[in-house]
Design an enzyme around this catalytic site. Structure first.
Site, mmCIF file in Angstrom:
data_model
loop_
_atom_site.group_PDB
_atom_site.id
_atom_site.type_symbol
_atom_site.label_atom_id
_atom_site.label_comp_id
_atom_site.label_asym_id
_atom_site.label_seq_id
_atom_site.Cartn_x
_atom_site.Cartn_y
_atom_site.Cartn_z
ATOM 1 N N TRP A 172 0.833 -1.209 0.000
ATOM 2 C CA TRP A 172 0.000 0.000 0.000
ATOM 3 C C TRP A 172 0.862 1.250 0.000
ATOM 4 O O TRP A 172 0.527 2.239 -0.671
ATOM 5 C CB TRP A 172 -1.015 -0.014 1.142
ATOM 6 N N LYS B 15 -12.745 -2.042 5.666
ATOM 7 C CA LYS B 15 -12.043 -2.963 6.562
ATOM 8 C C LYS B 15 -12.558 -2.843 7.993
ATOM 9 O O LYS B 15 -13.011 -3.816 8.558
ATOM 10 C CB LYS B 15 -10.545 -2.712 6.501
ATOM 11 N N ASP C 259 -2.246 6.433 6.300
ATOM 12 C CA ASP C 259 -3.253 5.580 5.674
ATOM 13 C C ASP C 259 -3.671 4.514 6.683
ATOM 14 O O ASP C 259 -3.036 3.482 6.810
ATOM 15 C CB ASP C 259 -2.669 4.925 4.414
#
Ligand SMILES: *Cc1c(COP(=O)(O)O)cnc(C)c1O
Length: 360
Positions: free
Chosen positions: A101, A195, A171
């Site tokens: 990511w 999530k 993030d």
């Protein structure tokens, strides 16, 4: 049979939340309307969104000088919005590379500025977080971006980088609301909802007020944080149903003791699973350094990869779903977000012990 869903995202939601949504699906609170059918400018929906924001603010103790934005485009759109909004006349930004990511955030930022990668975990195959004293930071950076929890590799920060006056951008897609944080230490926090917050289609941004309003020339209206901040996330139609479900999740968290209580449960769940891996005499193995192991996403491999298929099939038969590891890592991955009950991890651990003893 009770089903336990270990998907990395979209992921498990609290059963009580789904049941409440079901009960309110057709007629929300006697309004005669589903939340899906409500005008976002109507008093019912505006109340739902305001309550969701207030509850999120309470859960994370978000200071008054931070805006909470409910956006679309997922976390991935933030990879572009962050440089567009936060460069503020500067031409360079610091990024830490801890895995898949981080890499995506870095490659998108390169479209807008010169990216200084302060450190990378690549040489360790992203199995640990580079020590802070090895980071090569740039004093002139507009901000420093990092990924507190790498959903794919399973490395998570247990500490906070101290960047002085350079705003910290995080993030938190896969670990927001899973542990106590001090929002005032961050310039901007963002997370895709699917999530640990709610359904896909919603992204949450928490941003310090003074950082917005100085976008790059040519920034589209919808990609300007100020547009959303000035309009209570209602410049255009927000993802109303996703915000409603997120709001129910926030209320569920409050009812269950808030983030501090959730963190204790998450520590217990992760501890149980790592113990099963580490005490399996090498039958299971987690590649992540002890100090950097994620409480949310736990990758592990089997000693003999030829057993992977049998492991997944038998797990499935016991109601333990979506344990297959990410294609870039292989093996298994158990994602155990807030909504995964302790009983789910206990059931997984029992199965793992049984499978190991049968196949050793
Ligand atoms: C899932 C994830 C993303 C991507 O989210 P989208 O909403 O699919 O864009 C980004 N960062 C992290 C850490 C993630 O876990």
């Amino acid at each position: 049979m009770t089903i336990y869903n270990f998907s990395a995202g979209p992921a498990v939601l609290p059963k009580e939340v789904l049941q409440q949504a079901q009960a309110e699906m057709v007629d929300w609170h006697g309004s005669g309307m589903s939340v899906m059918e409500m005008s976002h400018r109507g008093k019912e929906y505006m109340g739902i969104q305001a309550q969701a924001e207030a509850d999120l603010r309470e859960l994370l103790a978000i200071p008054a000088n931070y805006k909470v934005l409910f956006l679309q485009g997922g976390a991935s759109q933030q990879f572009a919005m962050i440089p567009m909004n936060l460069l503020r006349g500067k031409t360079t930004a610091d990024y830490l590379n801890t895995g898949e990511w981080s890499k995506k955030a870095i490659s998108e930022a390169k479209k807008f500025c010169s990216v200084n990668v302060v450190a990378t975990g690549a040489e360790q195959n992203f199995s640990s977080i580079p020590a802070f004293d090895s980071w090569k930071r740039n004093a002139d950076a507009a901000y420093l971006h990092f990924t507190p929890n790498e959903t794919i590799g399973g490395v998570e920060f247990n500490w906070l980088p101290e960047t002085g006056s350079v705003p910290l951008v995080a993030d938190m897609s896969s670990n927001i609301l899973s542990r106590v944080i001090d929002v005032s230490k961050y310039g901007l926090i963002y997370a895709g909802a699917q999530k640990n917050i709610g359904p896909a289609g919603l992204a949450v941004v928490i941003v310090r007020e003074d950082l917005i309003g100085q976008t790059l020339a040519g920034t589209p209206t919808l990609l300007d944080y100020k547009t959303h901040a000035d309009n209570e996330s209602m410049y255009n139609t927000p993802p109303t149903y996703g915000i409603y479900i997120a709001g129910l999740v926030f209320q569920w968290l409050k009812k269950n003791g808030g983030i501090a209580a959730m963190e204790q449960t998450n520590i217990a769940k992760a501890g149980l699973l790592y113990a099963a891996i580490d005490q399996s005499n090498g039958f299971y193995r987690c590649p992540v350094a002890l100090s950097d192991r994620s409480r949310m996403n736990i990758p592990f491999t089997l000693k003999d990869a030829n057993l992977d298929g049998a492991f997944l099939k038998q797990a499935d038969a016991k109601g333990l779903l979506q344990l297959k590891g990410h294609r870039s890592v292989g093996g298994m991955r158990a994602s155990i977000y807030n909504a995964m009950p302790l009983a789910g991890v206990q059931t997984l651990v029992e199965f793992m012990n049984e499978f190991a003893s049968k196949n050793s």
